[in-house]
Design an enzyme around this catalytic site. Sequence first.
Site, PDB file in Angstrom:
ATOM      1  N   ASP A  23      12.624  11.972   0.364  1.00 26.56           N
ATOM      2  CA  ASP A  23      12.647  10.518   0.521  1.00 26.56           C
ATOM      3  C   ASP A  23      12.270   9.936  -0.839  1.00 26.56           C
ATOM      4  OD1 ASP A  23      12.197   7.848   0.980  1.00 26.56           O
ATOM      5  OD2 ASP A  23      10.618   8.132   2.481  1.00 26.56           O
ATOM      6  N   LYS A  87      13.748   2.288  -8.127  1.00 29.89           N
ATOM      7  CA  LYS A  87      14.814   2.370  -7.124  1.00 29.89           C
ATOM      8  C   LYS A  87      15.580   1.050  -7.010  1.00 29.89           C
ATOM      9  CE  LYS A  87      15.354   3.636  -2.245  1.00 29.89           C
ATOM     10  NZ  LYS A  87      14.611   4.160  -1.081  1.00 29.89           N
ATOM     11  N   GLU A 187      18.574   6.472   5.133  1.00 30.76           N
ATOM     12  CA  GLU A 187      17.182   6.538   5.572  1.00 30.76           C
ATOM     13  C   GLU A 187      17.040   6.330   7.086  1.00 30.76           C
ATOM     14  OE1 GLU A 187      15.306   3.771   2.902  1.00 30.76           O
ATOM     15  OE2 GLU A 187      15.703   5.079   1.186  1.00 30.76           O
ATOM     16  N   ASP A 211      12.104  -0.800   9.218  1.00 34.11           N
ATOM     17  CA  ASP A 211      11.462  -0.131   8.080  1.00 34.11           C
ATOM     18  C   ASP A 211      10.753  -1.148   7.186  1.00 34.11           C
ATOM     19  OD1 ASP A 211      10.767   1.179   5.757  1.00 34.11           O
ATOM     20  OD2 ASP A 211      12.670   2.239   5.527  1.00 34.11           O
TER      21      ASP A 211
HETATM   22  P1  ADP Z   1       8.393   2.719   0.508  1.00 28.94           P
HETATM   23  O1  ADP Z   1       9.311   3.177   1.593  1.00 28.94           O
HETATM   24  O2  ADP Z   1       8.645   1.306   0.093  1.00 28.94           O
HETATM   25  O3  ADP Z   1       8.351   3.651  -0.651  1.00 28.94           O
HETATM   26  P2  ADP Z   1       6.076   3.381   2.230  1.00 28.94           P
HETATM   27  O4  ADP Z   1       6.837   3.563   3.459  1.00 28.94           O
HETATM   28  O5  ADP Z   1       5.401   4.574   1.672  1.00 28.94           O
HETATM   29  O6  ADP Z   1       6.907   2.649   1.083  1.00 28.94           O
HETATM   30  O7  ADP Z   1       5.001   2.233   2.518  1.00 28.94           O
HETATM   31  C1  ADP Z   1       4.043   1.862   1.573  1.00 28.94           C
HETATM   32  C2  ADP Z   1       3.276   0.670   2.085  1.00 28.94           C
HETATM   33  O8  ADP Z   1       2.653   1.005   3.323  1.00 28.94           O
HETATM   34  C3  ADP Z   1       2.186   0.216   1.144  1.00 28.94           C
HETATM   35  O9  ADP Z   1       2.248  -1.176   0.975  1.00 28.94           O
HETATM   36  C4  ADP Z   1       0.909   0.589   1.894  1.00 28.94           C
HETATM   37  O10 ADP Z   1      -0.171  -0.278   1.593  1.00 28.94           O
HETATM   38  C5  ADP Z   1       1.335   0.442   3.322  1.00 28.94           C
HETATM   39  N1  ADP Z   1       0.465   1.130   4.273  1.00 28.94           N
HETATM   40  C6  ADP Z   1       0.185   2.437   4.365  1.00 28.94           C
HETATM   41  N2  ADP Z   1      -0.688   2.682   5.350  1.00 28.94           N
HETATM   42  C7  ADP Z   1      -0.985   1.480   5.913  1.00 28.94           C
HETATM   43  C8  ADP Z   1      -1.842   1.052   6.987  1.00 28.94           C
HETATM   44  N3  ADP Z   1      -2.597   1.895   7.672  1.00 28.94           N
HETATM   45  N4  ADP Z   1      -1.857  -0.267   7.281  1.00 28.94           N
HETATM   46  C9  ADP Z   1      -1.109  -1.139   6.608  1.00 28.94           C
HETATM   47  N5  ADP Z   1      -0.316  -0.795   5.588  1.00 28.94           N
HETATM   48  C10 ADP Z   1      -0.249   0.496   5.230  1.00 28.94           C
HETATM   49 MG    MG Z   2      10.767   4.057   2.557  1.00 27.59          MG
END
Ligand code: ADP
Ligand code: MG
Length: 616
Positions: A23, A87, A187, A211
Site C-alpha cells: 500500500d 503520491k 485500493e 477511505d
Molecule cells: P493514508 O492512506 O493517507 O496514507 P492512513 O490510512 O495511514 O493514511 O491514515 C493516516 C491518518 O490516520 C493520520 O491522520 C492519523 O492521525 C490517523 N489515525 C490513525 N489512528 C487514528 C485514531 N485512532 N484516531 C483518529 N485518527 C487516527
Molecule cells: Mg490509504
Amino acid sequence: MGKVAINIATGSLQQNDTIVGIDLGTTNSLIAIVREDTKQPIALKEIDGLALVPSIVYFDAYGNVTVGTQAIDFLINEPERTIYSAKRLMGKSYKDIKTDAGFFAYTIIDDDTDALVKIQIGNQFYSPIDLSSYILKELKKRAEHILKTSVTKAVITVPAYFNDSQRQATRDAGRLAGLDVLRIINEPTAASLAYGLGMKEHEEKTIAVYDLGGGTFDISILTINNGIFEVLATNGDTYLGGDDIDNLIVNFWSDAIDIADINNKSYKQELRMMAEKAKKFLTYYEVFEGSANGKELRITKGELNRLIQPLIDRTITCCANALKDAGLKATQIDAVVMVGGSTRMPLVKECVKAFFGRELYDQLNPDEVVALGAAIQADILAGNNKEMLLLDVTPLSLGIETMGGLMDVLIPRNSKIPVKAGRQYTTQKDGQASMRIAVYQGERDMVTDNRKLAEFNLTGIPGMPAGLPKVEVTFLIDADGILKVSAKELRSGIEQSIDVKPQYGLTDEQVESMLWDSLSHAKEDIGTRALVEATTEAEQMLATTEKFLHKHHELLTNEEIEITKASMQELMIAINEKDKNKIQQCTESLNEISRPYAERVMDAAIKDAMRGKKIV
Ligand code: ADP
Ligand code: MG
C-alpha cells in the site's frame, strides 16, 4: 531483472515465490504478505512494532536519503529537503497541480506546464516516481530483513480514480525500486479482498469503500460479480483527512496560547503532534490532558466531536454523490468497508453506519487493510490460493468481426473455461458464396482496436438471396485454453474450422493495458459504434432504394425519381461527413419518401397475378 513467466490462462506464476502486497499511501505506506503456514495475510512489522512507514523522504546535503519515521523530524527543520505527499504528484504535470502548489512546502519545478512535475532539492531534481521509488525501496528492504529472503515481485495498490499515467508512474516507481510489479490494483478492491468479499464463487455484491486517510478522503462504489470487481463510481475530497482534524484541534487550543508561541515554528509543530496524540487518545477515552511548552492542553471527546462534525458531514455528502452517480440507493449497498486510519474515530463510524443503515466492516486495522488485500491478490498470483476465483478465465473477450468492422463478442472476458458459445450470422449480398470469419480478442467496440487472432473463409455457400443462409459460428475453449472456431452453413451443411491459441503471446501487462484501453475509450467507443450502426443501416437503405429504382422505375413519376435521388444524394453526403445524427435524419427522410413505393409494388404484383387468373 528477468521477466516472470505467468500463465495467463490460469492467472498464476510458473514458479513459486513470495510476492508482496504494497500500500503506497499518501501519508503512510506498508508491506504485507500471506503467511505460508497460516495462509493469513499479515502486515510486516520491524522490531519497533510498527507496520506503517510514513511516506516521507528526506535528502541531506550530501545526497543521503532517509525514509519513514526518522524523516519526520526534518519536516520542521528542513522542510525544503523533506518530501511528503509525493503520491499527490504521481503522473501529474505542473498544470495539473498548479492550484494545489501552495500545499507543498518544497519546491516544485514549473519549467514546462505540460511536462511531468519535478521537485528541486538543492541542485538536484527528482520526479515523483523517484520519490515513490525511495519509499518502495525502504519497504522492500524492510521486507527482506524480516523475511530473510530477497523480495523482487509485488502487487501495488492505487486509488480507484488513478488514471493511466498515474498507474504507469506507480509501476515505474516499482521498477526503479527493483520490484517487478505484477499488478496494480485498486485500493478499494484490495480492502474488499482483505475482508474476503468477492472471494466466493457466484458472489454478487455491491460494496461501498469509505477511505478517510491522513490527507485524502475517497468513497468508491464497487460491484463484485463472480470474482470480478468493477468500479461503479468514485467521489471524495483530495484535501480532507486526518491532518485537517489535527489542525482543528490546534486551532481549538490556540485561543489559550500566546500569539508569540503560535508563530514559533517548532512550537506549532509540537502542538500539531499533541493534537494528533489527543485525537487518537480520544478514540478510546473521554478526556485528553497534556502539555506543550509548559502550557496545559485539554480536550474532551464531546469537544472533539463538535469540531469534526462538519468535516464528517462533507464526507457523507460525497457518499451521497457517489451513490447518485452509481444510480444506487444506500439500501442497495450490501457491505460498507472502512479504510484509513481516521476511520478509527467513533463518530466517523457512527455517521457512516447511520448513512448506509448497516453494520460496518471495521474489524481489521483500517490502515492495514489495503496492504492485506494486496497481499491476498499477490498470493493468488503466486498460485497458492488454488480455490480462488479468477483462475481459469479468459482474460479478454473473444469475438468476430461483423458489418462495419464492429466487434461481436461471443465469449465475454472472465468467462470460466472450458466454455462454448455460438451465434448465427447471415450473408449481406445476394448469391454470396463465401464468408470471412475474423477472430479478435479485446474489449474495444471496433475490431481494429483489438487484437486479431485468426481469420478464415467459409467457402462454398450455395447461391441464395442475401439474408437467407444461416451461418452458425461456434467458439469453443477447451481446458487448456485452446480456442476452436468453427463455422457451419446450416441449410447446406458445409463447415470449416480452425484452432487458435488465444492465450499465447500476450503478457499479463498487455492484457491489463488492453483492459485499461477499453475502459478509457469506452465513451469514444459508444460513439463509434453508434456511427457504424447508423452508417450500416443507411447503406442498406441506399442499396434497397437503388435496387428498387432500377427494377421498378415505371411505377414512379419523373418527379418522384428526382426527389428520391436527391434524398439519396443527401444521405450519401451525410455518410461521408460521418455525422451520426445527420445520417439518421437522412435515412429517416429517405425512408419516408420510399415507403409508399413498396405498397405500389405490392399492388402491382397483385394486379399482375389477377390478370392471369380468375378468382371464383
Ligand atoms: P493514508 O492512506 O493517507 O496514507 P492512513 O490510512 O495511514 O493514511 O491514515 C493516516 C491518518 O490516520 C493520520 O491522520 C492519523 O492521525 C490517523 N489515525 C490513525 N489512528 C487514528 C485514531 N485512532 N484516531 C483518529 N485518527 C487516527
Ligand atoms: Mg490509504
